[in-house]
Design a protein around this motif. Structure first.
Motif, PDB file in Angstrom:
ATOM      1  N   PRO A   1       5.955   3.712  -1.892  1.00 18.68           N
ATOM      2  CA  PRO A   1       5.745   3.922  -3.545  1.00 18.68           C
ATOM      3  C   PRO A   1       4.175   4.497  -3.749  1.00 18.68           C
ATOM      4  CG  PRO A   1       5.500   1.587  -2.929  1.00 18.68           C
ATOM      5  CD  PRO A   1       5.934   2.371  -1.525  1.00 18.68           C
ATOM      6  N   HIS A   2       4.021   5.122  -4.670  1.00 20.19           N
ATOM      7  CA  HIS A   2       2.931   5.673  -5.484  1.00 20.19           C
ATOM      8  C   HIS A   2       2.505   5.379  -6.662  1.00 20.19           C
ATOM      9  CE1 HIS A   2       2.137   8.131  -1.640  1.00 20.19           C
ATOM     10  NE2 HIS A   2       3.522   8.569  -1.856  1.00 20.19           N
ATOM     11  N   GLY A   3       1.375   5.336  -6.936  1.00 22.45           N
ATOM     12  CA  GLY A   3       0.763   5.091  -8.562  1.00 22.45           C
ATOM     13  C   GLY A   3       1.360   3.691  -9.102  1.00 22.45           C
ATOM     14  N   LEU A   4       1.836   4.021 -10.181  1.00 22.21           N
ATOM     15  CA  LEU A   4       2.474   2.692 -11.010  1.00 22.21           C
ATOM     16  C   LEU A   4       3.694   2.019 -10.211  1.00 22.21           C
ATOM     17  CD1 LEU A   4       1.757   3.552 -14.735  1.00 22.21           C
ATOM     18  CD2 LEU A   4       0.427   2.139 -13.329  1.00 22.21           C
ATOM     19  N   TRP A   5       4.429   2.875  -9.538  1.00 23.90           N
ATOM     20  CA  TRP A   5       5.407   2.325  -8.830  1.00 23.90           C
ATOM     21  C   TRP A   5       5.275   1.506  -7.807  1.00 23.90           C
ATOM     22  CZ3 TRP A   5      10.085   3.093 -10.853  1.00 23.90           C
ATOM     23  CH2 TRP A   5      10.258   4.393 -11.700  1.00 23.90           C
ATOM     24  N   ARG A   6       3.864   1.589  -7.162  1.00 23.56           N
ATOM     25  CA  ARG A   6       3.471   0.519  -6.120  1.00 23.56           C
ATOM     26  C   ARG A   6       3.452  -0.825  -6.998  1.00 23.56           C
ATOM     27  NH1 ARG A   6      -2.201   1.931  -4.075  1.00 23.56           N
ATOM     28  NH2 ARG A   6      -1.646   0.176  -2.776  1.00 23.56           N
ATOM     29  N   TRP A   7       2.925  -0.949  -8.188  1.00 24.38           N
ATOM     30  CA  TRP A   7       3.335  -2.437  -8.843  1.00 24.38           C
ATOM     31  C   TRP A   7       4.599  -3.069  -9.022  1.00 24.38           C
ATOM     32  CZ3 TRP A   7      -1.523  -4.820  -9.461  1.00 24.38           C
ATOM     33  CH2 TRP A   7      -2.633  -3.907  -9.171  1.00 24.38           C
ATOM     34  N   LEU A   8       5.549  -2.044  -9.387  1.00 26.40           N
ATOM     35  CA  LEU A   8       6.905  -2.460  -9.684  1.00 26.40           C
ATOM     36  C   LEU A   8       7.503  -2.802  -8.192  1.00 26.40           C
ATOM     37  CD1 LEU A   8       9.291  -2.837 -11.593  1.00 26.40           C
ATOM     38  CD2 LEU A   8       9.663  -0.338 -11.336  1.00 26.40           C
TER      39      LEU A   8
ATOM     40  N   SER B   1       4.264   6.971   3.079  1.00 26.10           N
ATOM     41  CA  SER B   1       4.965   8.276   3.078  1.00 26.10           C
ATOM     42  C   SER B   1       6.045   8.081   2.259  1.00 26.10           C
ATOM     43  CB  SER B   1       5.172   8.923   4.247  1.00 26.10           C
ATOM     44  OG  SER B   1       5.781   8.054   5.289  1.00 26.10           O
ATOM     45  N   GLY B   2       6.855   9.084   1.819  1.00 24.87           N
ATOM     46  CA  GLY B   2       8.047   9.375   1.143  1.00 24.87           C
ATOM     47  C   GLY B   2       8.173   9.263  -0.150  1.00 24.87           C
ATOM     48  N   SER B   3       9.221   9.019  -0.891  1.00 20.38           N
ATOM     49  CA  SER B   3       9.394   9.134  -2.295  1.00 20.38           C
ATOM     50  C   SER B   3       8.582   8.421  -2.971  1.00 20.38           C
ATOM     51  CB  SER B   3      10.891   9.083  -2.797  1.00 20.38           C
ATOM     52  OG  SER B   3      11.003   8.740  -4.190  1.00 20.38           O
ATOM     53  N   SER B   4       7.742   8.574  -3.935  1.00 17.66           N
ATOM     54  CA  SER B   4       6.909   7.689  -4.967  1.00 17.66           C
ATOM     55  C   SER B   4       7.713   6.907  -6.011  1.00 17.66           C
ATOM     56  CB  SER B   4       5.795   8.533  -5.384  1.00 17.66           C
ATOM     57  OG  SER B   4       6.380   9.454  -6.265  1.00 17.66           O
ATOM     58  N   ARG B   5       9.146   7.252  -6.185  1.00 16.92           N
ATOM     59  CA  ARG B   5       9.808   6.506  -7.411  1.00 16.92           C
ATOM     60  C   ARG B   5      11.067   6.174  -6.757  1.00 16.92           C
ATOM     61  NH1 ARG B   5       8.501  11.704  -8.678  1.00 16.92           N
ATOM     62  NH2 ARG B   5       6.955  10.838 -10.040  1.00 16.92           N
ATOM     63  N   PRO B   6      11.877   5.579  -7.562  1.00 20.40           N
ATOM     64  CA  PRO B   6      13.250   5.156  -7.136  1.00 20.40           C
ATOM     65  C   PRO B   6      14.125   6.596  -6.972  1.00 20.40           C
ATOM     66  CG  PRO B   6      12.716   3.797  -8.975  1.00 20.40           C
ATOM     67  CD  PRO B   6      11.543   4.723  -8.844  1.00 20.40           C
ATOM     68  N   ALA B   7      14.843   6.377  -5.725  1.00 24.26           N
ATOM     69  CA  ALA B   7      15.639   7.725  -5.470  1.00 24.26           C
ATOM     70  C   ALA B   7      16.683   7.727  -6.331  1.00 24.26           C
ATOM     71  CB  ALA B   7      16.227   7.634  -3.909  1.00 24.26           C
ATOM     72  N   GLN B   8      17.013   9.023  -7.035  1.00 26.14           N
ATOM     73  CA  GLN B   8      18.004   9.413  -7.838  1.00 26.14           C
ATOM     74  C   GLN B   8      19.132   9.814  -7.015  1.00 26.14           C
ATOM     75  OE1 GLN B   8      17.782   8.606 -10.971  1.00 26.14           O
ATOM     76  NE2 GLN B   8      15.564   7.829 -10.578  1.00 26.14           N
ATOM     77  N   GLY B   9      20.199   9.106  -6.856  1.00 26.96           N
ATOM     78  CA  GLY B   9      21.209   9.402  -6.123  1.00 26.96           C
ATOM     79  C   GLY B   9      22.431  10.170  -7.227  1.00 26.96           C
TER      80      GLY B   9
ATOM     81  N   SER C   1       0.921  -1.192  -0.011  1.00 20.52           N
ATOM     82  CA  SER C   1      -0.011   0.122   0.014  1.00 20.52           C
ATOM     83  C   SER C   1       0.830   1.253  -0.078  1.00 20.52           C
ATOM     84  CB  SER C   1      -1.100   0.154   1.233  1.00 20.52           C
ATOM     85  OG  SER C   1      -0.400   0.047   2.411  1.00 20.52           O
ATOM     86  N   ALA C   2       0.342   2.436  -0.631  1.00 21.30           N
ATOM     87  CA  ALA C   2       1.135   3.413  -0.556  1.00 21.30           C
ATOM     88  C   ALA C   2       1.256   4.138   0.956  1.00 21.30           C
ATOM     89  CB  ALA C   2       0.228   4.610  -1.210  1.00 21.30           C
TER      90      ALA C   2
END
Length: 240
Positions: free
Chosen positions: A105-112, A5-13, A2-3
């Motif tokens: 994760p949020h949105g489609l990132w949740r599925w991944l 808090s935090g970044s909704s996609r892979p963090a970009q380092g 489930s969604a």
């Protein structure tokens, strides 16, 4: 998952590899190499190249995949193979409850994120103290294992019998060593050492008594019960 808090996609380092990313990459390579064994064993069990690759791409949980082809190789039915694989896969749902809060994760990132919730990504994320590093570790380990596991599954399936007995390469040992590397820094106090010993004992005792897949779930249940009891003691003013 489930969604949260935090970044909704892979963090970009950026271009710099952080400690969590390096850890995730190293365990991805070590685990991915083990895919050679799965690919070779799968075709030896009677599955063709595309069926083997579909298992790694869609099922994507090594223990369940080995259980599936093991039942097929032993002459078991498809239903029995799915049942054994499903029992081992249940543990990923347990990881998902914790990783949903860590990764958020949020949105489609949740599925991944759900598809990449495996032992390696869960352990890498849990091994970090910083929230951003937890997310980086999760995505690097999950994505890295997915890439290498599928590539080496293909290699193992193509080489097939040419590899002979894949156990002689010690690839299963590489995966275990990578997990030990993740676990070792956490064993810096009596409580985690005690918990590791108890869970290991539960698993060892259960292996000859229950169907494949259940021992690790019993160990996970012990860990969950332990974690549930500890906050209750803290609220009562007991030891933290």
């Amino acid at each position: 998952m489930s969604a949260g808090s935090g970044s909704s996609r892979p963090a970009q380092g950026g271009a710099r590899m952080t400690p969590a990313m390096r850890m995730g990459l190293s365990i991805a390579v070590a685990t991915g190499l083990y895919g050679i064994s799965f690919g070779a064993l799968s075709v030896a069990a009677g599955l063709d190249l595309w069926q083997t690759q579909a298992l790694s791409f869609l099922m994507f949980t090594g223990g369940s995949q080995f259980a599936f082809v093991g039942v097929i190789a032993g002459g078991g039915s498809g239903a029995a193979a799915v049942g054994a694989a499903s029992l081992l896969g249940v543990r990923n749902a347990i990881y998902g409850m914790q990783l949903s809060r860590m990764v958020g994760p949020h949105g489609l990132w949740r599925w991944l994120a759900a598809h990449w919730t495996i032992d390696e990504s869960a352990a890498t994320a849990a091994g970090q103290d910083d929230a951003a590093e937890q997310r980086r570790g999760f995505w690097m380990a999950g994505g890295g294992v997915f890439l290498f596991w599928n590539l080496f599954t293909l290699l193992g399936a193509l080489l097939g019998d040419a590899l002979g007995d894949t156990r002689r390469f010690g690839l299963d040992g590489a995966a275990v060593a990578a997990f030990l590397g993740l676990l070792w820094p956490r064993l810096n106090a009596r409580e985690p050492v005690a918990l590791a010993l108890v869970c290991g004992l539960v698993t060892a005792v259960a292996i000859p008594l229950v169907p494949p897949g259940l021992p690790i779930l019993l160990a996970a249940a012990v860990g969950a019960l332990w974690g549930w009891m500890r906050p209750s003691e803290a609220k009562r003013g007991g030891p933290a």
